[in-house]
Design a protein around this motif. Sequence first.
Motif, short mmCIF file in Angstrom:
data_model
loop_
_atom_site.label_atom_id
_atom_site.label_comp_id
_atom_site.label_asym_id
_atom_site.label_seq_id
_atom_site.Cartn_x
_atom_site.Cartn_y
_atom_site.Cartn_z
N ASN A 1 10.36 -14.70 -35.61
CA ASN A 1 11.39 -15.91 -35.67
C ASN A 1 12.63 -15.57 -34.93
OD1 ASN A 1 12.45 -14.26 -37.61
ND2 ASN A 1 12.62 -15.78 -39.22
N VAL A 2 12.69 -14.74 -33.99
CA VAL A 2 13.83 -14.40 -33.13
C VAL A 2 14.05 -14.92 -31.71
CG1 VAL A 2 15.28 -12.26 -32.81
CG2 VAL A 2 13.80 -12.14 -34.61
N GLU A 3 15.13 -15.59 -31.45
CA GLU A 3 15.28 -16.28 -30.09
C GLU A 3 16.11 -15.41 -29.57
OE1 GLU A 3 14.86 -20.05 -29.17
OE2 GLU A 3 14.01 -20.73 -31.04
N LEU A 4 16.18 -15.16 -28.19
CA LEU A 4 17.11 -14.48 -27.34
C LEU A 4 17.89 -15.30 -26.44
CD1 LEU A 4 17.69 -11.39 -26.74
CD2 LEU A 4 16.08 -11.59 -24.80
N ILE A 5 19.31 -15.23 -26.76
CA ILE A 5 20.18 -16.08 -25.72
C ILE A 5 20.80 -14.93 -25.04
CG2 ILE A 5 22.13 -17.39 -26.13
CD1 ILE A 5 19.82 -18.74 -27.53
N LYS A 6 20.31 -15.00 -23.75
CA LYS A 6 20.69 -13.93 -22.75
C LYS A 6 22.34 -14.10 -22.20
CE LYS A 6 16.06 -11.98 -21.55
NZ LYS A 6 15.43 -11.98 -20.30
N LEU A 7 23.15 -13.26 -22.81
CA LEU A 7 24.47 -13.46 -22.52
C LEU A 7 25.24 -12.07 -22.95
CD1 LEU A 7 26.80 -15.21 -21.07
CD2 LEU A 7 27.33 -15.83 -23.38
N ASN A 8 25.89 -11.67 -22.00
CA ASN A 8 26.64 -10.42 -22.28
C ASN A 8 28.12 -10.24 -22.02
OD1 ASN A 8 26.88 -10.27 -19.54
ND2 ASN A 8 25.57 -8.29 -19.36
N THR A 9 28.70 -11.45 -21.72
CA THR A 9 29.96 -11.63 -21.43
C THR A 9 30.50 -13.21 -21.87
OG1 THR A 9 31.75 -11.14 -19.69
CG2 THR A 9 29.76 -11.96 -18.98
N HIS B 1 15.22 -18.65 -42.95
CA HIS B 1 16.15 -17.98 -41.93
C HIS B 1 15.69 -17.49 -40.79
CE1 HIS B 1 18.79 -16.56 -45.31
NE2 HIS B 1 17.77 -16.57 -45.90
N SER B 2 16.36 -17.87 -39.70
CA SER B 2 15.96 -17.43 -38.34
C SER B 2 17.01 -16.75 -37.55
CB SER B 2 15.32 -18.79 -37.63
OG SER B 2 16.62 -19.50 -37.38
N PHE B 3 16.76 -16.28 -36.62
CA PHE B 3 17.67 -15.23 -35.79
C PHE B 3 17.79 -15.57 -34.43
CE2 PHE B 3 16.29 -13.34 -39.64
CZ PHE B 3 17.43 -12.76 -40.13
N ALA B 4 18.96 -15.59 -33.90
CA ALA B 4 19.25 -15.53 -32.32
C ALA B 4 20.21 -14.58 -31.99
CB ALA B 4 19.91 -16.94 -32.05
N LEU B 5 19.78 -13.64 -30.93
CA LEU B 5 20.47 -12.73 -30.34
C LEU B 5 20.92 -12.72 -28.89
CD1 LEU B 5 18.57 -9.57 -31.97
CD2 LEU B 5 20.49 -10.74 -32.92
N CYS B 6 21.81 -12.12 -28.52
CA CYS B 6 22.36 -12.17 -27.10
C CYS B 6 21.87 -10.84 -26.47
CB CYS B 6 23.68 -12.18 -27.14
SG CYS B 6 24.70 -13.61 -27.52
N PHE B 7 21.29 -10.03 -27.11
CA PHE B 7 20.68 -8.67 -26.48
C PHE B 7 19.30 -8.47 -26.93
CE2 PHE B 7 25.35 -8.42 -25.74
CZ PHE B 7 25.65 -7.91 -24.75
N GLU B 8 18.63 -7.64 -26.24
CA GLU B 8 17.15 -6.95 -26.68
C GLU B 8 17.73 -5.58 -26.96
OE1 GLU B 8 13.25 -8.62 -24.58
OE2 GLU B 8 14.88 -8.15 -23.02
N PHE C 1 22.18 -24.84 -27.63
CA PHE C 1 22.04 -26.40 -28.04
C PHE C 1 20.48 -26.75 -28.02
CE2 PHE C 1 21.34 -31.04 -26.84
CZ PHE C 1 22.00 -31.42 -27.69
N LYS C 2 19.72 -26.46 -27.06
CA LYS C 2 18.27 -26.69 -27.01
C LYS C 2 17.62 -25.96 -28.36
CE LYS C 2 17.54 -27.55 -22.36
NZ LYS C 2 16.77 -27.01 -21.01
N MET C 3 18.05 -24.85 -28.65
CA MET C 3 17.25 -23.93 -29.91
C MET C 3 17.60 -24.84 -31.04
SD MET C 3 18.43 -20.35 -31.29
CE MET C 3 19.99 -20.90 -31.80
N LEU C 4 18.78 -25.09 -31.22
CA LEU C 4 19.44 -25.76 -32.40
C LEU C 4 18.84 -27.23 -32.76
CD1 LEU C 4 23.14 -25.23 -32.50
CD2 LEU C 4 21.56 -23.74 -33.48
#
Length: 375
Positions: A67-75, A47-54, A90-93
Amino acid sequence: MPSMVNLYTCMSKVKVCHFYSGNRFGGLEKFLINVQRYSNMTPKVDHSFALCFEGKLFDHLQHLKNNVELIKLNTLSNPIKVVLAWVNIFKMLKRNEIDVLVSHEIWNYILGYFPAKLAGVNVVLWSHTSFFDYKLYKLLKYFLPQEIVADSLHVSELIKERWPSIPVKTLYYPHPSPEGVPAPKASNDIPTILYVGRFARYKGLHILIESLKYLNDLEFKLDIVGGPQSVEEEKYKIELETIIKKFNLQERVNFVGEQSDVASFYFKSDIFCHPNIAPEAFGLVFIEALYCGLPIVATNIGGAKEIFASTDKVIGKLVNPNQVEELSSSLRDMIVHSKLREEIKIYAPEVSRQLCDPLLSMQKMEDYLIRFRKK
């Protein structure tokens, strides 16, 4: 030198990325934390995780495992930001060789759909809501998921009605019994009603507070654990305070705010009340309350109805939504009948274990996810 068994385990693991926004904190966020906490119970899944917000969820997940990546997007309304987020996803995957992107809720599913398809990654929508009138769900006809996971039978049935061609799998949350012991009760202790949750109107907190006006002849108090998490919820709290003043309930109702040790409030309370006016998808707070031996007074819809139907034991009372006097009557019964509360305390925890035992729930999740290993 690693054994052949260990080599096989490493080679055969399915790599799963859980994708979510992460800007609030409630039952879904607790679920993701438990997936991280009990990931050792799924030896065939990484298991790994990707979030849009801190924020609180990001910090909790990162504290347990890095094992958490940040995809910065709020809209989703800014095309440039969306395209940049697509590139990052895409790059993360590709970098992490992900087999399946599990998108928790529709916002993340739509955002992750194209990058996952371009990366040759399976994509699954995990639905944690009963509200399918949300405008983004209308886009599903353009982004049909391979499968949808539902967090309850209630949600599963709603999905089947709307999208009968999409396979649906129901998986209950892994959730442990809260740590702690019930506080000792003296015979003259005032019964405590407990509410735990966000200040979202559909959860019916205004109905609960208004119902107390019919109980002035009884000794009791109401503890409200939680707080506003948006501007709308701030306004709702002001409305709640107005109701409290209107019915002179200031000495009975306590806003205790967000608490790191919510379990202590469950253990020192006598009744749990959550009178939704619209259904919970499942309602993790009901599971927590039962683990702690509390009888539940709730509305006969959604997750509460499903949990009551899962057992032949009496675990509380269900009432119709928006019925202030009916709710008040059920609370009165629970306040007055202390013997019934003691009986419920004995077998209530087993109801929660049968639905949400961490080992059983994680094993069912693993059995489901290993099907998505890329060939």
